[in-house]
Design an enzyme around this catalytic site. Structure first.
Site, PDB file in Angstrom:
ATOM      1  NE  ARG A 123      -4.199  -1.977   1.924  1.00  0.00           N
ATOM      2  CZ  ARG A 123      -4.121  -3.076   2.663  1.00  0.00           C
ATOM      3  NH1 ARG A 123      -3.374  -2.913   3.738  1.00  0.00           N
ATOM      4  NH2 ARG A 123      -4.872  -3.907   2.613  1.00  0.00           N
ATOM      5  CE  LYS A 145       0.664  14.533 -14.650  1.00  0.00           C
ATOM      6  NZ  LYS A 145       0.287  14.896 -16.010  1.00  0.00           N
ATOM      7  CD  GLU A 187       9.259  16.879 -22.503  1.00  0.00           C
ATOM      8  OE1 GLU A 187       8.540  17.639 -22.029  1.00  0.00           O
ATOM      9  OE2 GLU A 187       8.676  15.594 -22.927  1.00  0.00           O
ATOM     10  CE  LYS A 230       6.972  17.470 -13.784  1.00  0.00           C
ATOM     11  NZ  LYS A 230       7.079  16.254 -14.680  1.00  0.00           N
ATOM     12  CD  GLU A 240      -2.155  17.576 -15.765  1.00  0.00           C
ATOM     13  OE1 GLU A 240      -0.917  16.979 -15.838  1.00  0.00           O
ATOM     14  OE2 GLU A 240      -2.466  17.658 -16.912  1.00  0.00           O
ATOM     15  NE  ARG A 244       2.213  17.677 -12.763  1.00  0.00           N
ATOM     16  CZ  ARG A 244       2.526  16.647 -11.717  1.00  0.00           C
ATOM     17  NH1 ARG A 244       2.262  16.664 -10.795  1.00  0.00           N
ATOM     18  NH2 ARG A 244       3.459  15.803 -12.511  1.00  0.00           N
ATOM     19  CG  ASN A 248      -0.312  18.659 -20.224  1.00  0.00           C
ATOM     20  OD1 ASN A 248       0.776  17.555 -19.790  1.00  0.00           O
ATOM     21  ND2 ASN A 248      -1.209  18.354 -19.424  1.00  0.00           N
ATOM     22  CG  HIS A 251       3.321  17.256 -23.929  1.00  0.00           C
ATOM     23  ND1 HIS A 251       4.123  18.303 -23.955  1.00  0.00           N
ATOM     24  CD2 HIS A 251       3.840  15.998 -23.512  1.00  0.00           C
ATOM     25  CE1 HIS A 251       5.337  17.907 -23.358  1.00  0.00           C
ATOM     26  NE2 HIS A 251       5.071  16.441 -23.002  1.00  0.00           N
ATOM     27  CG  HIS A 255       0.505  12.929 -25.817  1.00  0.00           C
ATOM     28  ND1 HIS A 255      -0.245  13.393 -24.739  1.00  0.00           N
ATOM     29  CD2 HIS A 255       1.560  12.521 -25.533  1.00  0.00           C
ATOM     30  CE1 HIS A 255       0.554  13.627 -23.793  1.00  0.00           C
ATOM     31  NE2 HIS A 255       1.859  12.916 -24.146  1.00  0.00           N
ATOM     32  CG  HIS A 269       7.509  11.986 -24.976  1.00  0.00           C
ATOM     33  ND1 HIS A 269       6.254  11.937 -25.210  1.00  0.00           N
ATOM     34  CD2 HIS A 269       7.795  12.907 -24.007  1.00  0.00           C
ATOM     35  CE1 HIS A 269       5.641  13.088 -24.329  1.00  0.00           C
ATOM     36  NE2 HIS A 269       6.725  13.465 -23.790  1.00  0.00           N
TER      37      HIS A 269
HETATM   38  N1  LIG Z   1       6.059  10.713 -15.117  1.00  0.00           N
HETATM   39  C1  LIG Z   1       6.200  11.824 -15.960  1.00  0.00           C
HETATM   40  O1  LIG Z   1       5.774  12.893 -15.517  1.00  0.00           O
HETATM   41  C2  LIG Z   1       6.618  11.490 -17.146  1.00  0.00           C
HETATM   42  C3  LIG Z   1       6.739  12.802 -18.030  1.00  0.00           C
HETATM   43  C4  LIG Z   1       7.690  12.558 -19.294  1.00  0.00           C
HETATM   44  C5  LIG Z   1       7.632  11.398 -19.876  1.00  0.00           C
HETATM   45  N2  LIG Z   1       7.373  10.275 -19.145  1.00  0.00           N
HETATM   46  C6  LIG Z   1       7.354   8.890 -19.430  1.00  0.00           C
HETATM   47  O2  LIG Z   1       9.023   8.537 -19.782  1.00  0.00           O
HETATM   48  C7  LIG Z   1       9.148   7.595 -20.829  1.00  0.00           C
HETATM   49  C8  LIG Z   1      10.125   8.035 -21.472  1.00  0.00           C
HETATM   50  O3  LIG Z   1      11.447   8.173 -20.772  1.00  0.00           O
HETATM   51  P1  LIG Z   1      12.854   8.278 -21.569  1.00  0.00           P
HETATM   52  O4  LIG Z   1      12.992   9.176 -22.803  1.00  0.00           O
HETATM   53  O5  LIG Z   1      13.822   8.597 -20.421  1.00  0.00           O
HETATM   54  O6  LIG Z   1      12.897   6.847 -21.986  1.00  0.00           O
HETATM   55  P2  LIG Z   1      13.548   5.406 -21.702  1.00  0.00           P
HETATM   56  O7  LIG Z   1      13.226   5.320 -20.238  1.00  0.00           O
HETATM   57  O8  LIG Z   1      13.148   4.383 -22.823  1.00  0.00           O
HETATM   58  O9  LIG Z   1      15.216   5.537 -21.729  1.00  0.00           O
HETATM   59  C9  LIG Z   1      15.628   6.171 -23.173  1.00  0.00           C
HETATM   60  C10 LIG Z   1      16.645   4.839 -23.529  1.00  0.00           C
HETATM   61  O10 LIG Z   1      17.937   5.334 -23.059  1.00  0.00           O
HETATM   62  C11 LIG Z   1      18.420   4.382 -22.474  1.00  0.00           C
HETATM   63  N3  LIG Z   1      19.291   4.993 -21.252  1.00  0.00           N
HETATM   64  C12 LIG Z   1      18.707   5.765 -20.062  1.00  0.00           C
HETATM   65  N4  LIG Z   1      19.847   6.384 -19.593  1.00  0.00           N
HETATM   66  C13 LIG Z   1      20.943   5.788 -20.068  1.00  0.00           C
HETATM   67  C14 LIG Z   1      22.216   6.461 -19.837  1.00  0.00           C
HETATM   68  N5  LIG Z   1      22.581   7.268 -18.894  1.00  0.00           N
HETATM   69  N6  LIG Z   1      23.099   5.588 -20.800  1.00  0.00           N
HETATM   70  C15 LIG Z   1      22.776   5.044 -21.596  1.00  0.00           C
HETATM   71  N7  LIG Z   1      21.563   4.479 -21.910  1.00  0.00           N
HETATM   72  C16 LIG Z   1      20.741   5.033 -21.358  1.00  0.00           C
HETATM   73  C17 LIG Z   1      17.568   3.432 -21.860  1.00  0.00           C
HETATM   74  O11 LIG Z   1      17.863   2.196 -21.508  1.00  0.00           O
HETATM   75  C18 LIG Z   1      16.483   3.394 -23.085  1.00  0.00           C
HETATM   76  O12 LIG Z   1      17.074   2.676 -24.114  1.00  0.00           O
HETATM   77  C19 LIG Z   1       7.820   7.308 -21.372  1.00  0.00           C
HETATM   78  O13 LIG Z   1       7.241   6.206 -21.070  1.00  0.00           O
HETATM   79  C20 LIG Z   1       6.963   8.694 -20.947  1.00  0.00           C
HETATM   80  O14 LIG Z   1       5.406   8.417 -20.886  1.00  0.00           O
HETATM   81  C21 LIG Z   1       6.843  10.414 -17.762  1.00  0.00           C
HETATM   82 ZN   LIG Z   2       6.520  15.327 -22.234  1.00  0.00          ZN
END
Ligand SMILES: NC(=O)c1ccc[n+]([C@@H]2O[C@H](COP(=O)([O-])OP(=O)(O)OC[C@H]3O[C@@H](n4cnc5c(N)ncnc54)[C@H](O)[C@@H]3O)[C@@H](O)[C@H]2O)c1
Ligand SMILES: [Zn+2]
Length: 372
Positions: A123, A145, A187, A230, A240, A244, A248, A251, A255, A269
């Site tokens: 939990r 999030k 971003e 942020k 949000e 907040r 977006n 986005h 999206h 993304h």
């Molecule tokens: N929670 C939120 O507020 C929020 C906001 C924006 C995006 N997101 C989510 O984040 C995700 C995308 O995140 P991302 O772009 O980090 O993608 P990811 O986690 O897939 O990382 C991108 C790639 O880089 C590699 N990688 C990461 N760090 C590395 C490093 N230091 N050295 C070598 N390789 C490395 C990973 O293995 C992966 O292959 C999406 O699912 C999106 O929905 C969430």
């Molecule tokens: Zn984003």
């Protein structure tokens, strides 16, 4: 300045963000005061553990913190019910207790999945975000999030669950692939566009250096400025309901573009967000809200950073047409009675939430844009 500490002021859920080049080595020292006993579990992906795992492990061992490690496959598919089940069962197997703190060590995929697992486990247990991608350091690791994807769409199953600390090591970015760096950079640009024209000017002058090798100190400044922006929005509106939503920006368009390609590596993304921000500026000009020279400046900077700024710059796809994009945008949760909420721009650094944008005018704008 190349190291720093910020606080996300959320009362009982407040936490610190540490940013700098040698943070991984200090993990044990920074984490120790938060641990109920000297043990944790690291959840990471194969790429991250291969590239940066030894630094984190050394940082924990230096403070005599014992750990288990769970390594998952990299990629968006990992944000699934199957991996959520796998991770939670493995965490329970390792004997995680309710007062323990687990570690999300990776990009946004790992952060989102592990955050949700932490929200559910017994939990709710605590978790530390140790973001290793630029996108995760400037965006997903902060704000609480968490989510996995459903067959019905991205991020549809999730929870708000704040981390207890965020450790952003800017040297970890040295092993991040260049394309992922650029995607995360989109971003960063967003924070300038939505509320900080001076920061956008700084990015115009320093973006290329930041993206190149040796851009470390500039990266730390950009990560810190982004996290600060942020944090201020999250503090005002954790769930949000209002401001907040400015995060977006770009986005709703982005999206829809991601959905065209099925959320895969064809369009990352951050790349979709870059094109989406350019479209948001163009649409703001189309609506007479924003001077055209601001839109031109934004697109020039994004393009110079190697990011897409128009539909014609995206990989070809039959699904990339105005009617389909509108249909995808209509699925957005912000659509009500034929009107859609959009984040638009009055200028660089001045974004507005427009609650009743007309779908018809958006349709004619997208028809013009996709035809050109
Ligand atoms: N929670 C939120 O507020 C929020 C906001 C924006 C995006 N997101 C989510 O984040 C995700 C995308 O995140 P991302 O772009 O980090 O993608 P990811 O986690 O897939 O990382 C991108 C790639 O880089 C590699 N990688 C990461 N760090 C590395 C490093 N230091 N050295 C070598 N390789 C490395 C990973 O293995 C992966 O292959 C999406 O699912 C999106 O929905 C969430
Ligand atoms: Zn984003």
């Amino acid at each position: 300045m190349n190291t720093g500490k910020l606080t996300v002021g959320l009362g009982a859920r407040a936490y610190d963000i540490h940013i700098g080049p040698d943070i991984l080595e200090q993990t044990g020292a920074l984490l120790s005061p938060l641990l109920s006993r000297p043990r944790t579990v690291i959840i990471t992906d194969e790429n991250v553990t291969a590239a940066q795992g030894d630094r984190l492990k050394a940082g924990l061992l230096a403070a005599d913190i014992d750990f288990d490690i769970i390594v998952l496959p990299p990629g968006e598919q990992t944000k699934s019910f199957a991996q959520l089940q796998h991770v939670t069962e493995r965490l329970l197997e390792t004997g995680v207790e309710r007062t323990d703190t687990i570690i999300a060590f990776g990009g946004g995929v790992i952060g989102d999945l592990v955050g949700l697992a932490a929200a559910l486990l017994r939990r709710g247990c605590r978790f530390a975000q140790i973001p290793t991608s630029l996108l995760a350091q400037v965006d997903s690791a902060v704000g609480g999030k968490t989510a996995i994807n459903s067959v019905h769409g991205k991020n549809l199953v999730g929870a708000f669950h704040q981390p207890c600390i965020v450790l952003a090591d800017t040297r970890a970015l040295e092993t991040l692939p260049a394309r992922q760096m650029r995607a995360g950079y989109a971003e960063i640009v967003k924070y300038g566009l939505i509320g900080d024209a001076d920061f956008f000017g700084w990015l115009e002058r320093n973006g290329a250096a930041l993206l190149s090798q040796g851009g470390g100190p500039k990266r730390a400044h950009a990560v810190k400025t982004s996290c600060q922006a942020k944090a201020r929005l999250v503090e005002q509106d954790e769930r949000e309901q209002g401001v907040r939503a400015l995060l977006n920006f770009g986005h709703t368009f982005g999206h829809a573009l991601e959905a065209v390609y099925g959320y895969c590596d064809t369009l990352l993304h951050g790349e979709a967000v870059a094109a989406g921000m350019a479209l948001a500026f163009d649409y703001s000009v189309h609506q007479g809200l924003c001077p055209p020279q601001d839109a031109a400046r934004v697109k020039a900077h994004l393009a110079a950073s190697g990011l897409p700024v128009n539909i014609s710059g995206l990989p070809p796809s039959e699904a990339l047409n105005a009617d389909h994009l509108i249909a995808l945008m209509m699925q957005d949760k912000k659509v009500e009675q034929g009107r859609i909420t959009l984040i638009l721009a009055e200028a660089i650094g001045k974004s507005v939430i427009v609650k009743d944008a007309s779908i018809d005018s958006l349709k004619s704008f997208l028809r013009e844009t996709t035809a050109s």
